[in-house]
Structure formats: structure tokens, C-alpha cells
Design a protein around this motif. Structure first.
Motif, PDB file in Angstrom:
ATOM      1  N   THR A  80       0.852  -1.184   0.000  1.00  0.00           N
ATOM      2  CA  THR A  80       0.000   0.000   0.000  1.00  0.00           C
ATOM      3  C   THR A  80       0.886   1.230   0.000  1.00  0.00           C
ATOM      4  N   ASP A  81       1.319   1.608  -1.169  1.00  0.00           N
ATOM      5  CA  ASP A  81       2.176   2.780  -1.283  1.00  0.00           C
ATOM      6  C   ASP A  81       1.374   4.081  -1.326  1.00  0.00           C
ATOM      7  N   LEU A  82       0.223   4.034  -1.975  1.00  0.00           N
ATOM      8  CA  LEU A  82      -0.577   5.239  -2.140  1.00  0.00           C
ATOM      9  C   LEU A  82      -1.942   5.043  -1.486  1.00  0.00           C
ATOM     10  N   THR A  83      -2.460   6.106  -0.945  1.00  0.00           N
ATOM     11  CA  THR A  83      -3.815   6.062  -0.405  1.00  0.00           C
ATOM     12  C   THR A  83      -4.801   6.308  -1.544  1.00  0.00           C
ATOM     13  N   LEU A  84      -6.058   5.994  -1.324  1.00  0.00           N
ATOM     14  CA  LEU A  84      -7.077   6.206  -2.338  1.00  0.00           C
ATOM     15  C   LEU A  84      -7.175   7.684  -2.696  1.00  0.00           C
ATOM     16  N   GLU A  85      -7.029   8.550  -1.717  1.00  0.00           N
ATOM     17  CA  GLU A  85      -7.098   9.985  -1.979  1.00  0.00           C
ATOM     18  C   GLU A  85      -5.943  10.436  -2.870  1.00  0.00           C
ATOM     19  N   GLN A  86      -4.756   9.875  -2.666  1.00  0.00           N
ATOM     20  CA  GLN A  86      -3.606  10.229  -3.504  1.00  0.00           C
ATOM     21  C   GLN A  86      -3.820   9.745  -4.947  1.00  0.00           C
ATOM     22  N   ILE A  87      -4.393   8.570  -5.083  1.00  0.00           N
ATOM     23  CA  ILE A  87      -4.642   8.042  -6.428  1.00  0.00           C
ATOM     24  C   ILE A  87      -5.689   8.881  -7.137  1.00  0.00           C
ATOM     25  N   LEU A  88      -6.780   9.210  -6.448  1.00  0.00           N
ATOM     26  CA  LEU A  88      -7.847   9.989  -7.066  1.00  0.00           C
ATOM     27  C   LEU A  88      -7.425  11.426  -7.335  1.00  0.00           C
ATOM     28  N   ALA A  89      -6.402  11.905  -6.668  1.00  0.00           N
ATOM     29  CA  ALA A  89      -5.905  13.261  -6.919  1.00  0.00           C
ATOM     30  C   ALA A  89      -5.344  13.383  -8.332  1.00  0.00           C
ATOM     31  N   ASN A  90      -4.914  12.278  -8.948  1.00  0.00           N
ATOM     32  CA  ASN A  90      -4.385  12.300 -10.315  1.00  0.00           C
ATOM     33  C   ASN A  90      -5.476  12.180 -11.368  1.00  0.00           C
ATOM     34  N   ALA A  91      -6.697  11.889 -10.970  1.00  0.00           N
ATOM     35  CA  ALA A  91      -7.787  11.696 -11.919  1.00  0.00           C
ATOM     36  C   ALA A  91      -8.349  13.040 -12.359  1.00  0.00           C
ATOM     37  N   PRO A  92      -8.691  13.182 -13.638  1.00  0.00           N
ATOM     38  CA  PRO A  92      -9.318  14.429 -14.089  1.00  0.00           C
ATOM     39  C   PRO A  92     -10.652  14.667 -13.385  1.00  0.00           C
ATOM     40  N   GLN A  93     -11.405  13.571 -13.153  1.00  0.00           N
ATOM     41  CA  GLN A  93     -12.679  13.673 -12.436  1.00  0.00           C
ATOM     42  C   GLN A  93     -12.847  12.433 -11.569  1.00  0.00           C
ATOM     43  N   SER A  94     -13.419  12.634 -10.399  1.00  0.00           N
ATOM     44  CA  SER A  94     -13.756  11.498  -9.540  1.00  0.00           C
ATOM     45  C   SER A  94     -15.121  11.754  -8.929  1.00  0.00           C
ATOM     46  N   GLU A  95     -15.771  10.657  -8.572  1.00  0.00           N
ATOM     47  CA  GLU A  95     -17.106  10.756  -7.994  1.00  0.00           C
ATOM     48  C   GLU A  95     -17.320   9.551  -7.088  1.00  0.00           C
ATOM     49  N   GLU A  96     -17.740   9.779  -5.885  1.00  0.00           N
ATOM     50  CA  GLU A  96     -18.003   8.735  -4.906  1.00  0.00           C
ATOM     51  C   GLU A  96     -16.806   7.793  -4.749  1.00  0.00           C
ATOM     52  N   ARG A  97     -15.629   8.383  -4.617  1.00  0.00           N
ATOM     53  CA  ARG A  97     -14.378   7.653  -4.400  1.00  0.00           C
ATOM     54  C   ARG A  97     -14.046   6.692  -5.548  1.00  0.00           C
ATOM     55  N   GLN A  98     -14.444   7.081  -6.771  1.00  0.00           N
ATOM     56  CA  GLN A  98     -14.158   6.295  -7.967  1.00  0.00           C
ATOM     57  C   GLN A  98     -13.749   7.233  -9.097  1.00  0.00           C
ATOM     58  N   PHE A  99     -13.058   6.691 -10.087  1.00  0.00           N
ATOM     59  CA  PHE A  99     -12.741   7.470 -11.279  1.00  0.00           C
ATOM     60  C   PHE A  99     -14.024   7.718 -12.065  1.00  0.00           C
ATOM     61  N   ARG A 100     -14.201   8.935 -12.534  1.00  0.00           N
ATOM     62  CA  ARG A 100     -15.358   9.242 -13.390  1.00  0.00           C
ATOM     63  C   ARG A 100     -14.833   9.350 -14.814  1.00  0.00           C
ATOM     64  N   VAL A 101     -15.418   8.567 -15.694  1.00  0.00           N
ATOM     65  CA  VAL A 101     -15.005   8.567 -17.095  1.00  0.00           C
ATOM     66  C   VAL A 101     -16.220   8.869 -17.959  1.00  0.00           C
ATOM     67  N   PRO A 102     -15.981   9.377 -19.165  1.00  0.00           N
ATOM     68  CA  PRO A 102     -17.125   9.641 -20.050  1.00  0.00           C
ATOM     69  C   PRO A 102     -17.788   8.325 -20.447  1.00  0.00           C
ATOM     70  N   PRO A 103     -19.085   8.343 -20.689  1.00  0.00           N
ATOM     71  CA  PRO A 103     -19.778   7.110 -21.073  1.00  0.00           C
ATOM     72  C   PRO A 103     -19.304   6.631 -22.449  1.00  0.00           C
ATOM     73  N   VAL A 104     -19.201   5.324 -22.576  1.00  0.00           N
ATOM     74  CA  VAL A 104     -18.792   4.736 -23.851  1.00  0.00           C
ATOM     75  C   VAL A 104     -20.039   4.477 -24.703  1.00  0.00           C
ATOM     76  N   LEU A 105     -21.048   3.931 -24.094  1.00  0.00           N
ATOM     77  CA  LEU A 105     -22.314   3.677 -24.780  1.00  0.00           C
ATOM     78  C   LEU A 105     -23.394   4.476 -24.090  1.00  0.00           C
ATOM     79  N   GLU A 106     -24.284   5.042 -24.871  1.00  0.00           N
ATOM     80  CA  GLU A 106     -25.369   5.818 -24.273  1.00  0.00           C
ATOM     81  C   GLU A 106     -26.670   5.097 -24.405  1.00  0.00           C
TER      82      GLU A 106
END
Length: 95
Positions: free
Chosen positions: A69-95
Motif C-alpha cells: 500500500t504505497d498510495l492512499t485512495l485519496e492520492q490516487i484519485l488526486a491524479n484523476a481528471p474527475q472522480s465521484e463517490e471515491r471512484q474514477f469518473r469517465v465519459p460514457p462509452v455507450l449511451e
């Protein structure tokens, strides 16, 4: 086994290659040498050698797979362009 110029021309035709006369002769010599070497290898008695044998000692160039456990979840999510509910938020692939 020595190849003929006709065999080299046939191989070149299969590979869709246009070869000059000197290239055909050079490839005839080179391919013949390769086939002769392969024939010499076929003469070796390998019946006592296991199929998975190697002259090199077995070793892995990869490090061992050890959880850490080198990184905490907060440190990992700090690198994400968007996060939501402690998860990576990505654009939808299928609508």
C-alpha cells in the motif's frame, strides 16, 4: 540442399518480390546455406533432451508480486481528471 534459380523465383513470386538477377543469385546462395544448416541440425540426436530444456538457468527478470500500500485512495484519485463517490469518473462509452 541447394536451391535452383527457379525455386528462388517461385519464392520471390509468392512473396511478391521483384528481384534482379544478382539478387536472385545472392538469395539462392543465402537460402541454400540456411537450408543446409537446418539439415545439419536435423541430424543431431536430441532424444535424450527434454523439450523444455535450456542452456540458461531459469530466472525471472520480474520482481515478485507482493501486495503493498504505497498510495492512499485519496492520492490516487488526486491524479484523476474527475472522480465521484471515491471512484474514477469517465465519459460514457455507450449511451
Amino acid at each position: 540442399m541447394s536451391l535452383t534459380l527457379e525455386e528462388v523465383e517461385h519464392i520471390a513470386n509468392l512473396a511478391r518480390l521483384r528481384l534482379s538477377d544478382e539478387e536472385k543469385e545472392r538469395y539462392r546462395q543465402q537460402l541454400s546455406a540456411i537450408l543446409e544448416y537446418a539439415a545439419r541440425l536435423q541430424e543431431l540426436d536430441t532424444s535424450q533432451i527434454p523439450p523444455t530444456s535450456s542452456v540458461l538457468p531459469p530466472r525471472s527478470v520480474l520482481r515478485g508480486d507482493e501486495p503493498r500500500t504505497d498510495l492512499t485512495l485519496e492520492q490516487i484519485l488526486a491524479n484523476a481528471p474527475q472522480s465521484e463517490e471515491r471512484q474514477f469518473r469517465v465519459p460514457p462509452v455507450l449511451e
